[in-house]
Design a protein around this motif. Structure first.
Motif, short mmCIF file in Angstrom:
data_model
loop_
_atom_site.label_atom_id
_atom_site.label_comp_id
_atom_site.label_asym_id
_atom_site.label_seq_id
_atom_site.Cartn_x
_atom_site.Cartn_y
_atom_site.Cartn_z
N ALA A 25 -1.62 2.40 -1.79
CA ALA A 25 -0.21 2.13 -2.11
C ALA A 25 0.19 0.70 -1.73
O ALA A 25 1.32 0.29 -1.98
CB ALA A 25 0.69 3.13 -1.38
N TYR A 27 -0.16 -0.75 1.53
CA TYR A 27 0.17 -0.97 2.93
C TYR A 27 -1.05 -1.42 3.73
O TYR A 27 -2.18 -1.09 3.39
CB TYR A 27 0.72 0.32 3.57
N VAL A 113 2.85 8.95 1.32
CA VAL A 113 3.26 7.63 0.82
C VAL A 113 4.76 7.61 0.54
O VAL A 113 5.44 6.64 0.89
CB VAL A 113 2.43 7.23 -0.43
N ASP A 114 5.29 8.68 -0.04
CA ASP A 114 6.73 8.74 -0.31
C ASP A 114 7.54 8.70 0.99
O ASP A 114 8.56 8.01 1.06
CB ASP A 114 7.09 10.01 -1.09
N ARG A 117 7.43 5.17 2.34
CA ARG A 117 8.23 4.28 1.49
C ARG A 117 9.73 4.48 1.77
O ARG A 117 10.49 3.52 1.85
CB ARG A 117 7.92 4.55 0.03
N LYS A 118 10.15 5.73 1.96
CA LYS A 118 11.56 6.01 2.25
C LYS A 118 11.99 5.47 3.62
O LYS A 118 13.09 4.96 3.77
CB LYS A 118 11.83 7.51 2.18
N GLY A 121 10.23 1.29 3.65
CA GLY A 121 10.32 0.42 2.48
C GLY A 121 8.97 0.21 1.83
O GLY A 121 7.94 0.60 2.38
N PRO A 122 8.98 -0.42 0.66
CA PRO A 122 7.72 -0.71 -0.01
C PRO A 122 6.92 -1.73 0.77
O PRO A 122 7.48 -2.45 1.61
CB PRO A 122 8.15 -1.24 -1.38
N PRO A 123 5.61 -1.80 0.53
CA PRO A 123 4.76 -2.69 1.34
C PRO A 123 5.19 -4.15 1.30
O PRO A 123 5.01 -4.87 2.27
CB PRO A 123 3.36 -2.51 0.76
#
Length: 132
Positions: A25, A27, A113-114, A117-118, A121-123
């Motif tokens: 993803a 990270y 991963v979700d 991300r929540k 944040g995104p990588p």
């Protein structure tokens, strides 16, 4: 350099599967095999997120989380707790210690991963080191 996600679990296979999912993803990931070993990562650069098991030798997940929350630089890092058990008392103790999400083992990579991300944040997102 991107702030890493710290995976803390005494299961090598769990760490490997979680690391692979998060790296796919985008990270950056670092690992520790128990809470005591993970403490050394608190002195390094700011972490993006921590993923920890509840039951580990040397220092359990709850004690590790309580220690993280007293650390000046890392106290606002979001924490995801994993466990094979659904013990309501332990879940409440983890939440009181500062855990932001609880996931069950076995897990689906997309769910992990979700959750990251929540919470983090995104990588490619900048790291906010002062938000609870």
């Amino acid at each position: 350099m991107q702030a890493p996600i710290l995976i803390v679990d005494d299961s090598t296979s769990f760490r490997t599967v979680a690391r692979m999912a998060l790296e796919r993803a985008g990270y950056r990931v670092i690992e520790a095999n128990d809470g005591a070993a993970a403490l050394r990562h608190l002195e390094g650069p700011a972490l993006r997120c921590i993923i920890s098991d509840v039951n580990m030798p040397h220092m359990d997940g709850v004690t590790f989380v309580e220690t993280v929350k007293t650390h000046a630089r890392q106290r606002f890092v979001p924490i995801v707790m994993f466990s094979t058990e659904a013990n309501l008392g332990k879940m409440n103790r983890c939440r009181e210690a500062g855990v932001r999400a609880w996931l069950s083992k076995p897990f689906h990579s997309d769910v992990l991963v979700d959750a990251v991300r929540k919470l983090a944040g995104p990588p490619e997102a900048p790291l906010n080191e002062s938000t609870p």
